[in-house]
Design a protein around this motif. Structure first.
Motif, PDB file in Angstrom:
ATOM      1  N   PRO A  67       0.839  -1.207   0.000  1.00 16.57           N
ATOM      2  CA  PRO A  67       0.000   0.000   0.000  1.00 16.57           C
ATOM      3  C   PRO A  67       0.869   1.250   0.000  1.00 16.57           C
ATOM      4  N   ASP A  68       0.434   2.246  -0.743  1.00 14.02           N
ATOM      5  CA  ASP A  68       1.210   3.485  -0.812  1.00 14.02           C
ATOM      6  C   ASP A  68       1.283   4.136   0.568  1.00 14.02           C
ATOM      7  N   GLY A  69       2.422   4.680   0.859  1.00 16.05           N
ATOM      8  CA  GLY A  69       2.600   5.371   2.131  1.00 16.05           C
ATOM      9  C   GLY A  69       3.152   4.489   3.234  1.00 16.05           C
ATOM     10  N   ALA A  70       3.014   3.157   3.081  1.00 17.48           N
ATOM     11  CA  ALA A  70       3.547   2.245   4.105  1.00 17.48           C
ATOM     12  C   ALA A  70       5.062   2.126   3.940  1.00 17.48           C
ATOM     13  N   LYS A  71       5.741   1.809   5.044  1.00 22.11           N
ATOM     14  CA  LYS A  71       7.198   1.618   4.984  1.00 22.11           C
ATOM     15  C   LYS A  71       7.585   0.509   4.015  1.00 22.11           C
ATOM     16  N   THR A  72       6.686  -0.439   3.850  1.00 22.70           N
ATOM     17  CA  THR A  72       6.950  -1.564   2.944  1.00 22.70           C
ATOM     18  C   THR A  72       6.931  -1.137   1.475  1.00 22.70           C
ATOM     19  N   SER A  73       6.571   0.130   1.221  1.00 24.47           N
ATOM     20  CA  SER A  73       6.551   0.632  -0.161  1.00 24.47           C
ATOM     21  C   SER A  73       7.692   1.618  -0.417  1.00 24.47           C
ATOM     22  N   ASP A 107       0.718   1.261  -3.848  1.00 22.35           N
ATOM     23  CA  ASP A 107      -0.550   1.241  -4.554  1.00 22.35           C
ATOM     24  C   ASP A 107      -1.572   2.031  -3.736  1.00 22.35           C
ATOM     25  N   ALA A 108      -2.027   3.154  -4.280  1.00 21.42           N
ATOM     26  CA  ALA A 108      -2.949   4.030  -3.548  1.00 21.42           C
ATOM     27  C   ALA A 108      -4.334   3.388  -3.407  1.00 21.42           C
ATOM     28  N   PHE A 109      -4.741   2.632  -4.414  1.00 21.91           N
ATOM     29  CA  PHE A 109      -6.035   1.933  -4.354  1.00 21.91           C
ATOM     30  C   PHE A 109      -6.042   0.931  -3.187  1.00 21.91           C
ATOM     31  N   LEU A 110      -4.930   0.211  -3.034  1.00 20.45           N
ATOM     32  CA  LEU A 110      -4.837  -0.752  -1.927  1.00 20.45           C
ATOM     33  C   LEU A 110      -4.913  -0.032  -0.580  1.00 20.45           C
ATOM     34  N   ALA A 111      -4.206   1.091  -0.471  1.00 13.30           N
ATOM     35  CA  ALA A 111      -4.238   1.851   0.787  1.00 13.30           C
ATOM     36  C   ALA A 111      -5.672   2.256   1.128  1.00 13.30           C
ATOM     37  N   GLU A 112      -6.419   2.650   0.099  1.00 14.67           N
ATOM     38  CA  GLU A 112      -7.823   3.040   0.273  1.00 14.67           C
ATOM     39  C   GLU A 112      -8.672   1.852   0.727  1.00 14.67           C
ATOM     40  N   MET A 113      -8.449   0.699   0.095  1.00 12.08           N
ATOM     41  CA  MET A 113      -9.243  -0.490   0.427  1.00 12.08           C
ATOM     42  C   MET A 113      -8.926  -0.982   1.845  1.00 12.08           C
ATOM     43  N   GLY A 166      13.645   3.488  -1.435  1.00 10.26           N
ATOM     44  CA  GLY A 166      14.982   4.068  -1.263  1.00 10.26           C
ATOM     45  C   GLY A 166      14.973   5.565  -1.506  1.00 10.26           C
ATOM     46  N   LYS A 167      13.959   6.008  -2.251  1.00  6.81           N
ATOM     47  CA  LYS A 167      13.851   7.447  -2.547  1.00  6.81           C
ATOM     48  C   LYS A 167      12.487   8.010  -2.155  1.00  6.81           C
ATOM     49  N   ARG A 168      11.472   7.180  -2.328  1.00 11.38           N
ATOM     50  CA  ARG A 168      10.113   7.659  -2.045  1.00 11.38           C
ATOM     51  C   ARG A 168       9.195   6.455  -1.816  1.00 11.38           C
ATOM     52  N   PHE A 169       7.975   6.748  -1.318  1.00  8.50           N
ATOM     53  CA  PHE A 169       6.968   5.695  -1.211  1.00  8.50           C
ATOM     54  C   PHE A 169       6.447   5.390  -2.603  1.00  8.50           C
ATOM     55  N   SER A 170       6.436   4.144  -2.967  1.00  8.05           N
ATOM     56  CA  SER A 170       6.088   3.776  -4.326  1.00  8.05           C
ATOM     57  C   SER A 170       5.100   2.617  -4.310  1.00  8.05           C
ATOM     58  N   ARG A 173       2.272  -0.983   9.901  1.00  8.69           N
ATOM     59  CA  ARG A 173       0.904  -1.126  10.398  1.00  8.69           C
ATOM     60  C   ARG A 173       0.103   0.085   9.974  1.00  8.69           C
ATOM     61  N   ILE A 174      -1.049  -0.170   9.366  1.00  8.03           N
ATOM     62  CA  ILE A 174      -1.956   0.909   8.984  1.00  8.03           C
ATOM     63  C   ILE A 174      -3.211   0.698   9.808  1.00  8.03           C
ATOM     64  N   GLU A 175      -3.441   1.563  10.757  1.00  7.69           N
ATOM     65  CA  GLU A 175      -4.535   1.367  11.714  1.00  7.69           C
ATOM     66  C   GLU A 175      -4.395  -0.041  12.313  1.00  7.69           C
ATOM     67  N   ASN A 176      -5.384  -0.913  12.076  1.00 10.65           N
ATOM     68  CA  ASN A 176      -5.303  -2.251  12.671  1.00 10.65           C
ATOM     69  C   ASN A 176      -4.725  -3.305  11.734  1.00 10.65           C
ATOM     70  N   THR A 177      -4.270  -2.875  10.584  1.00  9.30           N
ATOM     71  CA  THR A 177      -3.814  -3.844   9.579  1.00  9.30           C
ATOM     72  C   THR A 177      -2.290  -3.943   9.555  1.00  9.30           C
TER      73      THR A 177
END
Ligand SMILES: [Zn+2]
Length: 250
Positions: free
Chosen positions: A148-154, A163-169, A157-161, A197-201
């Motif tokens: 998901p976009d914005g997570a550390k797992t994305s 999936d914004a749709f996944l983050a929304e879902m 090395g330079k930026r968050f890269s 961790r995104i909220e409870n996920t």
């Protein structure tokens, strides 16, 4: 209940061999996309045949759940979007694939294909919404190749890269765990990680190394530990220490 999780093997056959040696003793094996390698030396049809043989061997050791990644796409749907046609047609006992839902013990596992356009994405959305209705009290896990976009797992090395749709879902449907990959170096970057961790996920990305041993993760639902292994050693987090993680039915 113990899961073994890998991603991004990219047709590294030694890594598939390692998986065959390591899978026993786990209740489920997850391969979270990019089994093939579009830039690989072997042609795609050969890669598919060889990987299907590995899936057959692995399924004899534990149930297997596989989602496609961007390197697994060999077909095109009516809307001109690419998808992993071969994986959709894998019929190996014990192997669950793209667009299926696996109900396993106290887990509901939604397997999302790589989407290459609006048509495929709306099918993924409909699948997730359907499973949100029928997950019941089971722990809900998604397989989804991109993080998901914005997570550390994305973090690439330079930026968050991601999936914004996944983050929304995730924000809307609150799964317990999302297993993916795609950004190979995020576990090895200072600003990245193999988990977030995104909220409870909880979201995970085991990453990738060019070695005969793949980076891997295991999740043990009895001890509520997640462990990540790579050439840089073994790291562990405790999932139960966080509040709000969905509990399975008693
Ligand atoms: Zn990859």
């Amino acid at each position: 209940m113990k899961l073994l999780v890998v991603s991004d093997l990219h047709y590294a056959l030694k890594q598939f061999d390692w998986l065959c040696a390591r899978t026993s003793g786990h209740d489920l094996l997850v391969i979270a996309g990019d089994l093939l390698d579009l830039a690989g030396h072997a042609d795609i049809d050969t890669q598919i045949i060889v990987v299907e043989k590995y899936l057959t061997r692995l399924a004899a050791l534990a149930p297997v759940a596989v989602c496609s990644g961007n390197h697994d796409l060999d077909g095109e749907n009516g809307a001109g979007e690419r998808y992993a046609e071969w994986l959709r047609h894998v019929e190996i006992e014990g192997v669950s694939v793209d667009s299926q839902t696996l109900f396993h013990d106290s887990l509901t596992i939604t397997i999302c294909p790589w989407w290459d356009g609006e048509n495929s994405r709306s099918q993924v959305q409909a699948h997730l919404e359907r499973d949100a209705e029928r997950r019941g009290s089971a722990r809900w896990i998604w397989l989804y190749h991109a993080p998901p976009d914005g997570a550390k797992t994305s973090w690439n090395g330079k930026r968050f890269s991601g999936d914004a749709f996944l983050a929304e879902m995730i924000a809307r449907l609150n799964p317990d765990i999302v297993l993916g990959g795609h950004i190979h170096n995020s576990p090895f970057s200072a600003a990245g990680s193999w988990y977030d961790r995104i909220e409870n996920t909880w979201v995970f990305n085991p990453g990738r190394e060019m070695s005969s041993t793949p980076t891997c993760m295991s999740i043990d639902f009895d001890t509520m530990q997640a462990v990540w292994e790579s050439s840089s050693g073994r790291k562990q987090i405790r999932l139960a220490s966080q509040e709000g993680v969905h509990s399975p039915a008693v």
